[in-house]
Design a protein around this motif. Structure first.
Motif, PDB file in Angstrom:
ATOM      1  N   LEU A 133       0.824  -1.214   0.000  1.00  0.00           N
ATOM      2  CA  LEU A 133       0.000   0.000   0.000  1.00  0.00           C
ATOM      3  C   LEU A 133       0.857   1.263   0.000  1.00  0.00           C
ATOM      4  N   LEU A 134       1.903   1.262   0.810  1.00  0.00           N
ATOM      5  CA  LEU A 134       2.781   2.440   0.851  1.00  0.00           C
ATOM      6  C   LEU A 134       3.524   2.627  -0.463  1.00  0.00           C
ATOM      7  N   GLY A 135       3.925   1.522  -1.085  1.00  0.00           N
ATOM      8  CA  GLY A 135       4.591   1.614  -2.383  1.00  0.00           C
ATOM      9  C   GLY A 135       3.656   2.157  -3.448  1.00  0.00           C
ATOM     10  N   ALA A 136       2.401   1.725  -3.412  1.00  0.00           N
ATOM     11  CA  ALA A 136       1.420   2.226  -4.379  1.00  0.00           C
ATOM     12  C   ALA A 136       1.139   3.704  -4.134  1.00  0.00           C
ATOM     13  N   ALA A 137       1.058   4.085  -2.854  1.00  0.00           N
ATOM     14  CA  ALA A 137       0.815   5.494  -2.531  1.00  0.00           C
ATOM     15  C   ALA A 137       2.002   6.349  -2.965  1.00  0.00           C
ATOM     16  N   SER A 139       4.183   5.693  -5.377  1.00  0.00           N
ATOM     17  CA  SER A 139       4.245   5.826  -6.837  1.00  0.00           C
ATOM     18  C   SER A 139       3.128   6.736  -7.335  1.00  0.00           C
ATOM     19  N   GLY A 140       1.992   6.746  -6.646  1.00  0.00           N
ATOM     20  CA  GLY A 140       0.915   7.672  -7.001  1.00  0.00           C
ATOM     21  C   GLY A 140       1.323   9.107  -6.778  1.00  0.00           C
ATOM     22  N   VAL A 141       2.053   9.361  -5.692  1.00  0.00           N
ATOM     23  CA  VAL A 141       2.542  10.714  -5.420  1.00  0.00           C
ATOM     24  C   VAL A 141       3.550  11.108  -6.478  1.00  0.00           C
ATOM     25  N   LYS A 142       4.450  10.190  -6.838  1.00  0.00           N
ATOM     26  CA  LYS A 142       5.455  10.491  -7.857  1.00  0.00           C
ATOM     27  C   LYS A 142       4.799  10.815  -9.192  1.00  0.00           C
ATOM     28  N   SER A 143       3.805  10.025  -9.592  1.00  0.00           N
ATOM     29  CA  SER A 143       3.161  10.298 -10.879  1.00  0.00           C
ATOM     30  C   SER A 143       2.363  11.592 -10.799  1.00  0.00           C
ATOM     31  N   GLY A 144       1.826  11.888  -9.626  1.00  0.00           N
ATOM     32  CA  GLY A 144       1.107  13.156  -9.440  1.00  0.00           C
ATOM     33  C   GLY A 144       2.045  14.340  -9.547  1.00  0.00           C
ATOM     34  N   VAL A 145       3.248  14.218  -9.014  1.00  0.00           N
ATOM     35  CA  VAL A 145       4.246  15.287  -9.098  1.00  0.00           C
ATOM     36  C   VAL A 145       4.676  15.479 -10.541  1.00  0.00           C
ATOM     37  N   LYS A 146       4.883  14.374 -11.256  1.00  0.00           N
ATOM     38  CA  LYS A 146       5.273  14.472 -12.665  1.00  0.00           C
ATOM     39  C   LYS A 146       4.179  15.159 -13.469  1.00  0.00           C
ATOM     40  N   SER A 147       2.924  14.793 -13.200  1.00  0.00           N
ATOM     41  CA  SER A 147       1.805  15.417 -13.912  1.00  0.00           C
ATOM     42  C   SER A 147       1.742  16.905 -13.602  1.00  0.00           C
ATOM     43  N   SER A 148       1.992  17.277 -12.353  1.00  0.00           N
ATOM     44  CA  SER A 148       1.971  18.692 -11.961  1.00  0.00           C
ATOM     45  C   SER A 148       3.073  19.463 -12.665  1.00  0.00           C
ATOM     46  N   LYS A 149       4.246  18.869 -12.763  1.00  0.00           N
ATOM     47  CA  LYS A 149       5.357  19.534 -13.433  1.00  0.00           C
ATOM     48  C   LYS A 149       5.047  19.734 -14.913  1.00  0.00           C
ATOM     49  N   LYS A 150       4.443  18.712 -15.541  1.00  0.00           N
ATOM     50  CA  LYS A 150       4.064  18.834 -16.951  1.00  0.00           C
ATOM     51  C   LYS A 150       3.030  19.939 -17.124  1.00  0.00           C
ATOM     52  N   ALA A 151       2.084  20.017 -16.225  1.00  0.00           N
ATOM     53  CA  ALA A 151       1.039  21.046 -16.313  1.00  0.00           C
ATOM     54  C   ALA A 151       1.637  22.438 -16.166  1.00  0.00           C
ATOM     55  N   VAL A 152       2.615  22.589 -15.277  1.00  0.00           N
ATOM     56  CA  VAL A 152       3.265  23.892 -15.088  1.00  0.00           C
ATOM     57  C   VAL A 152       4.034  24.268 -16.343  1.00  0.00           C
ATOM     58  N   ARG A 153       4.742  23.305 -16.951  1.00  0.00           N
ATOM     59  CA  ARG A 153       5.499  23.589 -18.175  1.00  0.00           C
ATOM     60  C   ARG A 153       4.578  24.008 -19.307  1.00  0.00           C
ATOM     61  N   LYS A 154       3.421  23.338 -19.409  1.00  0.00           N
ATOM     62  CA  LYS A 154       2.465  23.704 -20.467  1.00  0.00           C
ATOM     63  C   LYS A 154       1.873  25.065 -20.218  1.00  0.00           C
ATOM     64  N   ALA A 155       1.666  25.421 -18.979  1.00  0.00           N
ATOM     65  CA  ALA A 155       1.048  26.711 -18.635  1.00  0.00           C
ATOM     66  C   ALA A 155       2.019  27.872 -18.807  1.00  0.00           C
ATOM     67  N   THR A 156       3.311  27.586 -18.772  1.00  0.00           N
ATOM     68  CA  THR A 156       4.305  28.649 -18.919  1.00  0.00           C
ATOM     69  C   THR A 156       5.201  28.360 -20.120  1.00  0.00           C
ATOM     70  N   PRO A 157       4.684  28.604 -21.334  1.00  0.00           N
ATOM     71  CA  PRO A 157       5.470  28.326 -22.531  1.00  0.00           C
ATOM     72  C   PRO A 157       6.719  29.202 -22.578  1.00  0.00           C
ATOM     73  N   GLY A 158       7.734  28.639 -23.094  1.00  0.00           N
ATOM     74  CA  GLY A 158       8.990  29.379 -23.248  1.00  0.00           C
ATOM     75  C   GLY A 158       9.889  29.269 -22.046  1.00  0.00           C
ATOM     76  N   LYS A 159       9.399  28.865 -20.903  1.00  0.00           N
ATOM     77  CA  LYS A 159      10.230  28.687 -19.718  1.00  0.00           C
ATOM     78  C   LYS A 159      10.440  27.192 -19.487  1.00  0.00           C
ATOM     79  N   ARG A 160      11.684  26.818 -19.419  1.00  0.00           N
ATOM     80  CA  ARG A 160      12.010  25.407 -19.179  1.00  0.00           C
ATOM     81  C   ARG A 160      13.138  25.286 -18.233  1.00  0.00           C
TER      82      ARG A 160
END
Length: 160
Positions: A133-137, A139-160
């Motif tokens: 359960l902790l491993g699944a939680a 990995s869920g947090v990690k994928s959530g962080v990755k998704s958040s980072k992708k969303a921030v990059r898409k929202a701020t074009p030109g900044k990387r």
């Protein structure tokens, strides 16, 4: 399956699988003994069941739990839940059978030592279950962080 789960799953899985296979051919006396122990601890479930049918049910249950522990494609949460349930039912029988404990109702009598050791099954099952359960939680947090980072990059074009 996480590599650190391998020793626990192999040792307990092989033991429980072998125990189940050996009960498949239980004679009438063994079936009556097994049924008697279960029926006295869990009368609502097993009192009216035929001893030979109970022995087969127990055998197939043990084979299922043992196979789940040995099969690498079975997630640790599932294998751990099965092992915890199985071990808990054995400890329930231990605590409900007065002759298995000393007067304090906890420490094992000579008759109860063989079942009291099943506390290790519950401990192992809970370890697999919580780590799964902790491993699944995690990995869920990690994928959530990755998704958040992708969303921030898409929202701020030109900044990387």
């Amino acid at each position: 399956m996480h590599p650190t789960h391998l020793p626990l799953r192999l040792a307990t899985g092989a033991f429980i699988l072998n125990s189940g296979i050996s009960k498949l051919g239980a004679d009438e006396g063994t079936a009556q003994y097994l049924h008697g122990a279960a029926a006295s601890a869990y009368p609502a479930l097993f009192k009216d069941m035929e001893p030979t049918k109970f022995a087969k049910l127990l055998a197939y249950s043990e084979i299922s739990v043992g196979a789940a522990l040995l099969a690498p494609m079975v997630p640790s949460t599932v294998a751990g839940a099965a092992l915890t349930g199985f071990g808990s039912s054995l400890l329930g029988m231990y605590f409900r059978t007065p002759s298995m404990t000393l007067d304090d109702g906890i420490r094992p009598s000579q008759e109860g030592i063989a079942v009291a050791k099943d506390a290790w099954l519950v401990g192992g099952g809970l370890t697999l279950l919580t780590q799964g359960l902790l491993g699944a939680a995690k990995s869920g947090v990690k994928s959530g962080v990755k998704s958040s980072k992708k969303a921030v990059r898409k929202a701020t074009p030109g900044k990387r």
